[in-house]
Design an enzyme around this catalytic site. Structure first.
Site, short mmCIF file in Angstrom:
data_model
loop_
_atom_site.label_atom_id
_atom_site.label_comp_id
_atom_site.label_asym_id
_atom_site.label_seq_id
_atom_site.Cartn_x
_atom_site.Cartn_y
_atom_site.Cartn_z
N ARG A 194 -7.21 -0.66 -7.26
CA ARG A 194 -7.52 0.49 -6.40
C ARG A 194 -7.57 1.74 -7.29
NH1 ARG A 194 -4.42 1.19 -0.92
NH2 ARG A 194 -6.40 2.14 -0.34
N ARG A 207 0.84 -1.19 0.00
CA ARG A 207 0.00 0.00 0.00
C ARG A 207 0.89 1.25 0.00
NH1 ARG A 207 1.70 1.84 3.96
NH2 ARG A 207 0.50 3.72 3.63
N GLY A 208 0.23 2.41 -0.14
CA GLY A 208 0.98 3.66 -0.25
C GLY A 208 1.22 3.92 -1.73
N ALA A 209 0.98 5.16 -2.16
CA ALA A 209 0.94 5.45 -3.60
C ALA A 209 2.17 4.99 -4.39
CB ALA A 209 0.67 6.95 -3.79
N GLN A 223 -3.04 2.44 9.73
CA GLN A 223 -1.69 2.50 9.16
C GLN A 223 -0.74 3.31 10.03
OE1 GLN A 223 -4.52 2.89 7.50
NE2 GLN A 223 -4.38 2.34 5.34
N ASN A 256 -5.72 12.20 -0.11
CA ASN A 256 -4.86 11.41 0.77
C ASN A 256 -5.77 10.65 1.73
OD1 ASN A 256 -2.15 10.63 1.61
ND2 ASN A 256 -2.55 11.76 3.49
N LYS A 257 -5.17 9.83 2.56
CA LYS A 257 -5.92 8.98 3.48
C LYS A 257 -7.04 9.76 4.19
CE LYS A 257 -5.68 5.52 4.00
NZ LYS A 257 -6.62 4.66 3.22
N ASP A 275 -2.01 10.79 -2.46
CA ASP A 275 -2.29 9.74 -3.44
C ASP A 275 -2.54 10.30 -4.83
OD1 ASP A 275 -2.94 8.38 -0.75
OD2 ASP A 275 -2.79 6.76 -2.23
O1 MRU Z 1 -4.85 3.16 1.78
P1 MRU Z 1 -3.38 3.39 1.81
O2 MRU Z 1 -2.73 2.88 3.04
O3 MRU Z 1 -2.70 2.92 0.53
O4 MRU Z 1 -3.24 4.97 1.83
C1 MRU Z 1 -1.96 5.53 1.80
C2 MRU Z 1 -1.94 6.99 1.99
O5 MRU Z 1 -2.95 7.63 2.05
C3 MRU Z 1 -0.59 7.64 2.00
O6 MRU Z 1 -0.61 8.79 2.78
C4 MRU Z 1 -0.21 8.03 0.56
O7 MRU Z 1 -0.29 6.93 -0.30
C5 MRU Z 1 1.14 8.59 0.48
S1 MRU Z 1 2.36 7.38 0.77
C6 MRU Z 1 3.86 7.91 0.37
#
Ligand code: MRU
Length: 344
Positions: free
Chosen positions: A89, A46-48, A196, A247-248, A237
């Site tokens: 996603r 996970r994470g962009a 997270q 973002n999250k 994201d």
């Molecule tokens: O649902 P996730 O855990 O993939 O969400 C991740 C985030 O929102 C992060 O803040 C974002 O991807 C930046 S990570 C460098």
């Protein structure tokens, strides 16, 4: 030392299963594209930026055993694998950026020899890993200049090594500030529903010896009101042309609180997270996830089992609440001109 979130080994993709952290550190082995699709969907990776790299390696997995007899047939297989992975996603644009890049590589190979195209695809995916490492370091250098000795910093979700190929976006800034000898204290939002922050960000910060304090998401306002937060750093994201960004879930609330309490609010993201095809944040597709993620905490029910649930995984923060965007090429301030790379 950053963790190796995702790697290619002996014809397989290995990724740290982030759903098991912090209590178990285990690599998930993906031998086929379906397992990798599931890993993205279930947030095992996970994470962009990490999702982008996973997608690129997923294309390699998707076509590595292809028996296509010619270039045209093989390119159709590449497109099919990319389309499938794109359905995992919807919000992090890095996934679509990486998949498009892989499709371009295949299309640009003029040979009819399918094995040569397979090798070019793997090379490109591995190149993305190497590039991401450099990008993280560069963002961190720009961002660390914004951190003062003694700063008390708030972060949300996980924008660290686990979300990238190196030591992260927002957390990279904090690691770099520490490496430069700045003493910082970091408050970490737990980040409901999938935690997270509690599970991953605290783990990463503590491994690096950074003073980390876990808070529930609803405690951030009170900390700001007491003047105990100097700066906020988050990842993204998808950032669009006018500077709105996804973002999250919970990030927007923090940005509103930050404005009210006059706390600088920084977004740290690589250029691959910028989607300049979209004009404004309302155009960003926001992923909605299953109800049980909210009805349960780490598998334990906390609500009536059939209660209605609203579970968007992300929210969109308007550009005017952002103090600056930190990227690998420099820091963007208002009025934002991402296209022409105008830094202020
Ligand atoms: O649902 P996730 O855990 O993939 O969400 C991740 C985030 O929102 C992060 O803040 C974002 O991807 C930046 S990570 C460098």
């Amino acid at each position: 030392m950053p963790v190796e979130t995702i790697k290619w080994e002996d014809g397989r993709v290995k990724l740290i299963d982030q759903t098991l952290l912090p209590h178990r550190f285990k690599y998930l082995v993906c031998r086929d594209v379906k397992t990798l699709w599931n890993a993205i969907k279930k947030l095992q990776v996970r994470g962009a930026p990490a999702i982008g790299i996973a997608g690129a390696l997923g294309v390699v997995l998707g076509v590595k055993d292809s028996k296509a007899k010619n270039r045209g047939e093989f390119i159709r297989k590449v497109r099919k694998a990319a389309k499938y992975l794109a359905s995992s996603r919807p919000t992090a644009v890095n996934l679509f950026w990486a998949l498009a890049r892989m499709e371009r590589v295949a299309e640009n190979c003029q040979t009819e020899d399918v094995n040569v195209i397979k090798k070019a695809l793997l090379r490109e995916a591995l190149l993305m890993i190497e590039e991401d490492k450099k990008i993280c370091r560069s963002m961190a250098k720009f961002g660390a200049a914004l951190v003062k000795n003694g700063d008390r910093i708030l972060t949300h979700c996980n924008a660290g090594g686990l979300a990238t190929a190196d030591y992260g976006t927002a957390l990279g800034v904090l690691f770099e500030a520490k490496a430069k000898g700045k003493k910082i204290r970091v408050y970490v939002d737990e980040t409901r529903p999938l935690l997270q922050g509690a599970r991953l960000t605290t783990w990463e910060l503590m491994r690096e010896g950074i003073d980390a304090t876990l808070i529930c998401d609803n405690m951030a306002a009170s900390l700001m009101e007491k003047g105990r937060i100097d700066k906020i750093f988050v990842g993204a994201d998808r950032v669009v042309s006018n500077g709105d960004f996804a973002n999250k879930i919970g990030t927007y609330g923090l940005a509103v609180l930050a404005r009210y309490h006059k706390v600088p609010f920084y977004v740290v993201a690589p250029i691959s997270t910028f989607d300049l095809f979209l004009a404004r944040g309302s155009q960003i597709p926001v992923e909605e996830r299953g109800a049980n993620e909210v009805r349960k905490v780490l598998g334990t029910p906390i609500a009536p089992k059939d209660v209605k649930v609203y579970n968007p995984a992300f929210d969109v923060t308007p550009a005017n609440l952002v103090t600056a965007f930190v990227t690998e090429v420099g820091i963007f301030r208002k009025p934002y001109d991402f296209k022409n790379k105008k830094f202020r």
